[in-house]
Design a protein around this motif. Structure first.
Motif, PDB file in Angstrom:
ATOM      1  N   GLY A  28      10.556   9.831  -5.809  1.00 30.99           N
ATOM      2  CA  GLY A  28      11.770   8.744  -7.146  1.00 30.99           C
ATOM      3  C   GLY A  28      11.108   8.155  -7.673  1.00 30.99           C
ATOM      4  O   GLY A  28      12.054   8.321  -9.058  1.00 30.99           O
ATOM      5  N   ILE A  29       9.764   7.309  -7.754  1.00 32.88           N
ATOM      6  CA  ILE A  29       9.615   6.087  -9.022  1.00 32.88           C
ATOM      7  C   ILE A  29       9.144   7.121 -10.142  1.00 32.88           C
ATOM      8  O   ILE A  29       8.133   8.139  -9.957  1.00 32.88           O
ATOM      9  CB  ILE A  29       8.201   5.771  -7.882  1.00 32.88           C
ATOM     10  CG1 ILE A  29       9.093   5.402  -7.108  1.00 32.88           C
ATOM     11  CG2 ILE A  29       7.247   5.208  -9.190  1.00 32.88           C
ATOM     12  CD1 ILE A  29       7.767   4.300  -6.056  1.00 32.88           C
ATOM     13  N   ASP A 121     -10.304  11.680  -2.284  1.00 25.79           N
ATOM     14  CA  ASP A 121      -9.641  12.003  -3.827  1.00 25.79           C
ATOM     15  C   ASP A 121      -8.698  10.640  -4.292  1.00 25.79           C
ATOM     16  O   ASP A 121      -9.625  10.241  -5.494  1.00 25.79           O
ATOM     17  CB  ASP A 121      -9.771  13.266  -4.035  1.00 25.79           C
ATOM     18  CG  ASP A 121      -7.694  13.027  -4.076  1.00 25.79           C
ATOM     19  OD1 ASP A 121      -7.516  12.696  -3.080  1.00 25.79           O
ATOM     20  OD2 ASP A 121      -7.499  13.785  -4.304  1.00 25.79           O
ATOM     21  N   LEU A 122      -7.976   9.871  -3.816  1.00 27.37           N
ATOM     22  CA  LEU A 122      -7.577   9.110  -4.645  1.00 27.37           C
ATOM     23  C   LEU A 122      -6.601   8.249  -4.083  1.00 27.37           C
ATOM     24  O   LEU A 122      -6.477   8.375  -2.614  1.00 27.37           O
ATOM     25  CB  LEU A 122      -6.289   9.983  -5.117  1.00 27.37           C
ATOM     26  CG  LEU A 122      -4.734   9.286  -5.612  1.00 27.37           C
ATOM     27  CD1 LEU A 122      -5.282   8.623  -7.010  1.00 27.37           C
ATOM     28  CD2 LEU A 122      -3.674  10.238  -6.067  1.00 27.37           C
ATOM     29  N   ILE A 123      -6.814   6.504  -3.693  1.00 27.10           N
ATOM     30  CA  ILE A 123      -6.063   5.869  -3.438  1.00 27.10           C
ATOM     31  C   ILE A 123      -4.750   5.376  -4.085  1.00 27.10           C
ATOM     32  O   ILE A 123      -5.363   4.338  -5.429  1.00 27.10           O
ATOM     33  CB  ILE A 123      -7.264   4.527  -2.723  1.00 27.10           C
ATOM     34  CG1 ILE A 123      -8.370   5.408  -2.520  1.00 27.10           C
ATOM     35  CG2 ILE A 123      -6.887   3.190  -1.780  1.00 27.10           C
ATOM     36  CD1 ILE A 123      -7.884   5.450  -0.908  1.00 27.10           C
ATOM     37  N   SER A 124      -3.959   5.114  -3.480  1.00 27.59           N
ATOM     38  CA  SER A 124      -3.035   4.411  -3.974  1.00 27.59           C
ATOM     39  C   SER A 124      -2.687   3.431  -3.702  1.00 27.59           C
ATOM     40  O   SER A 124      -2.620   1.695  -3.676  1.00 27.59           O
ATOM     41  CB  SER A 124      -1.221   5.301  -4.386  1.00 27.59           C
ATOM     42  OG  SER A 124      -1.364   6.342  -3.257  1.00 27.59           O
ATOM     43  N   THR A 125      -1.318   3.584  -2.609  1.00 31.41           N
ATOM     44  CA  THR A 125      -1.138   2.714  -0.822  1.00 31.41           C
ATOM     45  C   THR A 125      -1.843   2.398  -0.075  1.00 31.41           C
ATOM     46  O   THR A 125      -1.623   1.692   0.664  1.00 31.41           O
ATOM     47  CB  THR A 125       1.027   2.895  -1.214  1.00 31.41           C
ATOM     48  OG1 THR A 125       0.740   4.363  -0.183  1.00 31.41           O
ATOM     49  CG2 THR A 125       1.817   2.466  -2.502  1.00 31.41           C
ATOM     50  N   TYR A 152      -5.705   3.507  -7.835  1.00 30.52           N
ATOM     51  CA  TYR A 152      -5.036   2.426  -8.997  1.00 30.52           C
ATOM     52  C   TYR A 152      -5.217   1.236  -8.855  1.00 30.52           C
ATOM     53  O   TYR A 152      -4.416   0.421  -9.713  1.00 30.52           O
ATOM     54  CB  TYR A 152      -3.526   2.928  -8.189  1.00 30.52           C
ATOM     55  CG  TYR A 152      -2.775   4.264  -8.529  1.00 30.52           C
ATOM     56  CD1 TYR A 152      -2.862   4.714 -10.056  1.00 30.52           C
ATOM     57  CD2 TYR A 152      -3.033   4.989  -7.658  1.00 30.52           C
ATOM     58  CE1 TYR A 152      -1.923   5.640 -10.291  1.00 30.52           C
ATOM     59  CE2 TYR A 152      -1.907   6.571  -7.988  1.00 30.52           C
ATOM     60  CZ  TYR A 152      -1.961   7.169  -9.238  1.00 30.52           C
ATOM     61  OH  TYR A 152      -1.751   8.101  -9.302  1.00 30.52           O
ATOM     62  N   GLY A 153      -5.639   0.708  -7.596  1.00 31.30           N
ATOM     63  CA  GLY A 153      -5.748  -0.646  -7.311  1.00 31.30           C
ATOM     64  C   GLY A 153      -4.666  -0.963  -7.307  1.00 31.30           C
ATOM     65  O   GLY A 153      -4.148  -2.497  -7.682  1.00 31.30           O
ATOM     66  N   MET A 154      -3.894  -0.330  -6.585  1.00 34.13           N
ATOM     67  CA  MET A 154      -2.062  -1.131  -6.466  1.00 34.13           C
ATOM     68  C   MET A 154      -2.168  -2.354  -5.431  1.00 34.13           C
ATOM     69  O   MET A 154      -3.468  -2.362  -3.956  1.00 34.13           O
ATOM     70  CB  MET A 154      -1.556   0.014  -5.547  1.00 34.13           C
ATOM     71  CG  MET A 154      -0.890   0.745  -6.998  1.00 34.13           C
ATOM     72  SD  MET A 154       0.434   1.858  -6.314  1.00 34.13           S
ATOM     73  CE  MET A 154       0.798   3.089  -7.668  1.00 34.13           C
ATOM     74  N   GLN A 155      -1.793  -3.659  -5.723  1.00 34.22           N
ATOM     75  CA  GLN A 155      -1.913  -4.284  -4.540  1.00 34.22           C
ATOM     76  C   GLN A 155      -1.411  -4.083  -3.092  1.00 34.22           C
ATOM     77  O   GLN A 155      -2.338  -4.398  -1.894  1.00 34.22           O
ATOM     78  CB  GLN A 155      -1.040  -5.863  -4.808  1.00 34.22           C
ATOM     79  CG  GLN A 155      -0.984  -7.119  -3.986  1.00 34.22           C
ATOM     80  CD  GLN A 155      -2.422  -7.457  -4.010  1.00 34.22           C
ATOM     81  OE1 GLN A 155      -3.200  -7.740  -5.345  1.00 34.22           O
ATOM     82  NE2 GLN A 155      -3.011  -7.668  -3.376  1.00 34.22           N
ATOM     83  N   LYS A 156      -0.796  -3.165  -3.213  1.00 30.14           N
ATOM     84  CA  LYS A 156      -0.011  -2.779  -1.721  1.00 30.14           C
ATOM     85  C   LYS A 156      -0.818  -2.233  -0.709  1.00 30.14           C
ATOM     86  O   LYS A 156      -1.396  -2.115   0.153  1.00 30.14           O
ATOM     87  CB  LYS A 156       0.904  -2.027  -1.730  1.00 30.14           C
ATOM     88  CG  LYS A 156       1.573  -1.363  -0.026  1.00 30.14           C
ATOM     89  CD  LYS A 156       3.233  -0.515  -0.825  1.00 30.14           C
ATOM     90  CE  LYS A 156       3.973  -0.191   0.858  1.00 30.14           C
ATOM     91  NZ  LYS A 156       4.758   0.851   1.155  1.00 30.14           N
ATOM     92  N   ASN A 201       4.523  -3.506 -10.191  1.00 29.14           N
ATOM     93  CA  ASN A 201       4.587  -3.079  -9.483  1.00 29.14           C
ATOM     94  C   ASN A 201       5.722  -1.319  -9.178  1.00 29.14           C
ATOM     95  O   ASN A 201       6.323  -1.785 -10.358  1.00 29.14           O
ATOM     96  CB  ASN A 201       6.137  -4.240  -9.939  1.00 29.14           C
ATOM     97  CG  ASN A 201       7.327  -4.248  -8.523  1.00 29.14           C
ATOM     98  OD1 ASN A 201       7.035  -3.380  -7.792  1.00 29.14           O
ATOM     99  ND2 ASN A 201       8.251  -4.527  -8.569  1.00 29.14           N
ATOM    100  N   PRO A 202       5.323  -0.783  -9.134  1.00 34.60           N
ATOM    101  CA  PRO A 202       5.672   0.512  -9.347  1.00 34.60           C
ATOM    102  C   PRO A 202       7.142   0.422  -9.191  1.00 34.60           C
ATOM    103  O   PRO A 202       7.844   2.201  -9.501  1.00 34.60           O
ATOM    104  CB  PRO A 202       4.754   1.290  -8.973  1.00 34.60           C
ATOM    105  CG  PRO A 202       3.508   0.813  -8.071  1.00 34.60           C
ATOM    106  CD  PRO A 202       3.959  -0.480  -8.081  1.00 34.60           C
TER     107      PRO A 202
END
Length: 209
Positions: A28-29, A121-125, A152-156, A201-202
């Motif tokens: 939903g984000i 392929d992809l790193i998010s959380t 993404y380099g998200m902190q989480k 902060n997504p």
């Protein structure tokens, strides 16, 4: 390499930036960025850049590697191609064990103690790739780390990888993509800050203001 891959992903719209008309994630984000690295397989030159780049990262960061393991499903093709380039065996980890036959979750030969690099392929959380690492470790693998196309380099995600004691090396990242996107006219200069605010902060939609 980071800039080359960023240009490639933007060119083929594997990374698509739309801050004024955000995408909606399954959670939903609202997101100003959409990433589908499967599209890299459909462009010969981009595919070559990606696979040679991943092979280079592995040689530089994990020289002791003995086996490549792809994540299911997006990492499988990349693990196979890079394994071919590096003359290494490969396999992949299912999202769950099969309900028939030998009920494997790890496909391909993996011997206890073998040194493994996970191809993603992809790193998010970071949640899904850490599950793969956990499955491999439970099977006795020595997981050296992860290589991925984009993060993404998200902190989480950073915190989760650190807690799992596993490192990830990516070909490119959101910072580089945002910089290239501004330089090549994909987005306006002020949109770069909006992208980075989203990444911080997504769940906070104030980046849209």
């Amino acid at each position: 390499m980071k800039t080359t891959i960023a240009k490639d992903l933007l060119k083929i719209k594997a990374v698509f930036l739309r801050p004024d008309e955000p995408f909606t994630w399954a959670s939903g984000i609202k997101s100003p960025i959409y990433c589908d690295n499967r599209l890299t397989l459909s462009d010969h030159q981009v595919r070559l850049d990606v696979e040679q780049g991943l092979a280079q990262l592995i040689r530089e960061n994990y020289p002791e590697v003995e086996v490549l393991m792809g994540t299911s499903t997006a990492g499988i093709a990349h693990a196979a191609i890079v394994g071919h380039l590096m003359e290494l065996p490969m396999g992949y980890v299912r999202s769950g064990a099969k309900d028939h036959g030998r009920q494997n979750q790890i496909e391909g030969r993996l011997n206890p103690g073998q040194k493994v690099v996970v191809v993603e392929d992809l790193i998010s959380t970071g949640g899904s790739v850490i599950e793969v690492v956990d499955v491999l470790r439970a099977a006795g693998a020595d997981v050296l780390g992860i290589v991925s196309i984009f993060t993404y380099g998200m902190q989480k995600g950073i915190d989760r990888l650190a807690a799992a004691n596993v490192k990830n090396i990516s070909l490119t990242n959101l910072d580089t993509v945002a910089e290239v996107a501004v330089a090549e006219g994909y987005i306006k200069p002020e949109d770069r800050a909006r992208l980075l605010k989203f990444r911080a902060n997504p769940s906070d939609e104030s980046w849209r203001d």
